[in-house]
Write a protein that holds these residues in place. Sequence first.
Motif, PDB file in Angstrom:
ATOM      1  N   ALA A 262       0.800  -1.231   0.000  1.00  0.00           N
ATOM      2  CA  ALA A 262       0.000   0.000   0.000  1.00  0.00           C
ATOM      3  C   ALA A 262       0.834   1.282   0.000  1.00  0.00           C
ATOM      4  CB  ALA A 262      -0.970  -0.014   1.178  1.00  0.00           C
ATOM      5  N   PRO A 263       1.892   1.423   0.816  1.00  0.00           N
ATOM      6  CA  PRO A 263       2.653   2.682   0.808  1.00  0.00           C
ATOM      7  C   PRO A 263       3.354   2.978  -0.514  1.00  0.00           C
ATOM      8  CG  PRO A 263       3.085   1.427   2.809  1.00  0.00           C
ATOM      9  CD  PRO A 263       2.349   0.517   1.884  1.00  0.00           C
ATOM     10  N   VAL A 268      -4.507  -0.010  -4.743  1.00  0.00           N
ATOM     11  CA  VAL A 268      -4.264  -1.440  -4.563  1.00  0.00           C
ATOM     12  C   VAL A 268      -5.603  -2.156  -4.643  1.00  0.00           C
ATOM     13  CG1 VAL A 268      -3.341  -3.265  -3.083  1.00  0.00           C
ATOM     14  CG2 VAL A 268      -2.288  -1.014  -3.046  1.00  0.00           C
ATOM     15  N   GLU A 269      -5.646  -3.253  -5.388  1.00  0.00           N
ATOM     16  CA  GLU A 269      -6.869  -4.044  -5.508  1.00  0.00           C
ATOM     17  C   GLU A 269      -6.614  -5.440  -4.952  1.00  0.00           C
ATOM     18  OE1 GLU A 269      -8.390  -4.059  -9.457  1.00  0.00           O
ATOM     19  OE2 GLU A 269      -8.337  -1.875  -9.649  1.00  0.00           O
ATOM     20  N   VAL A 270      -7.507  -5.869  -4.039  1.00  0.00           N
ATOM     21  CA  VAL A 270      -7.404  -7.182  -3.410  1.00  0.00           C
ATOM     22  C   VAL A 270      -8.745  -7.893  -3.546  1.00  0.00           C
ATOM     23  CG1 VAL A 270      -6.844  -8.458  -1.310  1.00  0.00           C
ATOM     24  CG2 VAL A 270      -5.775  -6.230  -1.724  1.00  0.00           C
ATOM     25  N   PRO A 271      -8.811  -9.018  -4.242  1.00  0.00           N
ATOM     26  CA  PRO A 271     -10.077  -9.757  -4.339  1.00  0.00           C
ATOM     27  C   PRO A 271     -10.608 -10.144  -2.965  1.00  0.00           C
ATOM     28  CG  PRO A 271      -8.485 -10.582  -5.930  1.00  0.00           C
ATOM     29  CD  PRO A 271      -7.737  -9.645  -5.034  1.00  0.00           C
ATOM     30  N   GLY A 291      -1.496  -3.473  -7.986  1.00  0.00           N
ATOM     31  CA  GLY A 291      -1.363  -2.094  -7.543  1.00  0.00           C
ATOM     32  C   GLY A 291      -0.808  -1.207  -8.634  1.00  0.00           C
ATOM     33  N   THR A 292      -1.032   0.102  -8.493  1.00  0.00           N
ATOM     34  CA  THR A 292      -0.457   1.095  -9.393  1.00  0.00           C
ATOM     35  C   THR A 292       0.656   1.812  -8.643  1.00  0.00           C
ATOM     36  OG1 THR A 292      -2.584   1.414 -10.492  1.00  0.00           O
ATOM     37  CG2 THR A 292      -0.922   3.130 -10.798  1.00  0.00           C
ATOM     38  N   LEU A 293       1.876   1.711  -9.155  1.00  0.00           N
ATOM     39  CA  LEU A 293       3.050   2.261  -8.478  1.00  0.00           C
ATOM     40  C   LEU A 293       2.949   3.782  -8.409  1.00  0.00           C
ATOM     41  CD1 LEU A 293       5.821   1.394  -7.296  1.00  0.00           C
ATOM     42  CD2 LEU A 293       6.786   1.812  -9.570  1.00  0.00           C
ATOM     43  N   ALA A 294       3.179   4.331  -7.227  1.00  0.00           N
ATOM     44  CA  ALA A 294       3.061   5.779  -7.040  1.00  0.00           C
ATOM     45  C   ALA A 294       4.350   6.510  -7.410  1.00  0.00           C
ATOM     46  CB  ALA A 294       2.693   6.084  -5.590  1.00  0.00           C
ATOM     47  N   LEU A 301      12.547  -5.030  -7.161  1.00  0.00           N
ATOM     48  CA  LEU A 301      13.360  -5.682  -6.131  1.00  0.00           C
ATOM     49  C   LEU A 301      13.234  -4.971  -4.792  1.00  0.00           C
ATOM     50  CD1 LEU A 301      15.299  -7.854  -5.280  1.00  0.00           C
ATOM     51  CD2 LEU A 301      17.186  -6.471  -6.169  1.00  0.00           C
ATOM     52  N   GLU A 302      13.108  -3.647  -4.793  1.00  0.00           N
ATOM     53  CA  GLU A 302      12.921  -2.924  -3.528  1.00  0.00           C
ATOM     54  C   GLU A 302      11.628  -3.368  -2.846  1.00  0.00           C
ATOM     55  OE1 GLU A 302      12.304   1.646  -1.796  1.00  0.00           O
ATOM     56  OE2 GLU A 302      13.304   1.329  -3.731  1.00  0.00           O
ATOM     57  N   ILE A 303      10.569  -3.517  -3.622  1.00  0.00           N
ATOM     58  CA  ILE A 303       9.295  -3.952  -3.041  1.00  0.00           C
ATOM     59  C   ILE A 303       9.382  -5.424  -2.625  1.00  0.00           C
ATOM     60  CG2 ILE A 303       6.825  -4.223  -3.478  1.00  0.00           C
ATOM     61  CD1 ILE A 303       7.084  -1.876  -5.442  1.00  0.00           C
ATOM     62  N   ALA A 304      10.045  -6.255  -3.430  1.00  0.00           N
ATOM     63  CA  ALA A 304      10.229  -7.660  -3.064  1.00  0.00           C
ATOM     64  C   ALA A 304      10.967  -7.780  -1.744  1.00  0.00           C
ATOM     65  CB  ALA A 304      10.984  -8.400  -4.162  1.00  0.00           C
TER      66      ALA A 304
END
Length: 401
Positions: A262-263, A268-271, A291-294, A301-304
Amino acid sequence: MSTVHQVAAHTSAPADPHSAVGAATALLDAYREGDRFLATPTRTLLAHGVQREVPHGTAPVAERVAEALRQARSDRRAAPVVIGALPFEQDAPAALVIPETVRTGPSLAYDPLVALPAAEPPATTWTVRPEPEPDVYAKGVSSAVDRMWNGEFSKVVLARTLEVTGPETLDLAAMVQRLGRRDPGGYTFALPTGPDRTLLGASPELLVSRRGNRLVSNPLAGSIPRSDDLAEDVRRAAALLESAKDLHEHAVVVDAVHQVMAPYCSTVEVPARPSLIRTATMWHLSTTVTGTLARPEVSALEIASALHPTPAVCGTPTALARQVIRETEPFDRGFFTGIVGWGDAEGNGEWVVTIRCAEAEGRTLRLYAGAGIVSASVPEAETAETAAKFRTFLNAVGAEL
């Protein structure tokens, strides 16, 4: 032959995936020990040589990778990519490189030639050594369940290993063939992790992908072994979708992924409910989080790295689950339940949870399998689940428990 079926594609497919029949399987056929091979639902990569290693250090791995890619670009490499593996313990050395050359093709799933069967494993006498023994593993599960009932933590993922040794040096190319053709819609990988050591596997679980500003994560949690009997297989799938224990386990993981993503996102879409995916040996509860990256400077890799480890491979709360793992498992996980994948200088990439895997060295394979333990877990059932997960690799080498 079963393939991994996803509710939604992880990233957009190539513009014309059917344009070159045999393009993906040609890369699979060309793999040799020492190469780096990665097949995903969007592409197939075969890398040779090492132009630059990503050094170990105290800086976050995403920063070290970004710097290595910048340096590679300054060396006039038009579109460098990083490929490799990160371990479960985030402060342990990774095995990430910028290769000398990378050949790219469409997904194996788009190549009609992937339906041609791989050669059957040769008849071989294998020596199989479990660590820990199944009854010891079951006791560890029972102890964890007791601690959860006492309120210490809510989930932990406990793993066990099999050391499988044959009379001759392992034929890794043949194993990768069988893994890739068995589940062409999943994530097949073979990556050097040390001198004469190769991490290979067929994971069903996407940690995160980024293409442009689109992020996708596909957490899996809640599993049941498949059956060779069609009616029983369908019954098991239906039961998994209604299992309160597995639905709770899955919801914990999806919520953790949502909270981390989320940050980084504007949306963000979650079924509301999970769906099912199947591999050749397992059914899994699956949710595709998008999600759509802000901020465009944030890499996949940073998000991973922020997501890792999810409750699907560690537990919750994370710090206490890690401690329980260290106390219970009589081995170092190494790259098991780490991350494998690729990334480019623009921050795009696909990073996958390292499960359904083994590390090969000489005549020996070390297989890994884990199960998510919650307060409703039954030790015998969790032991059976890990045995079913071992089947991915045992089938690839022709060995049995």
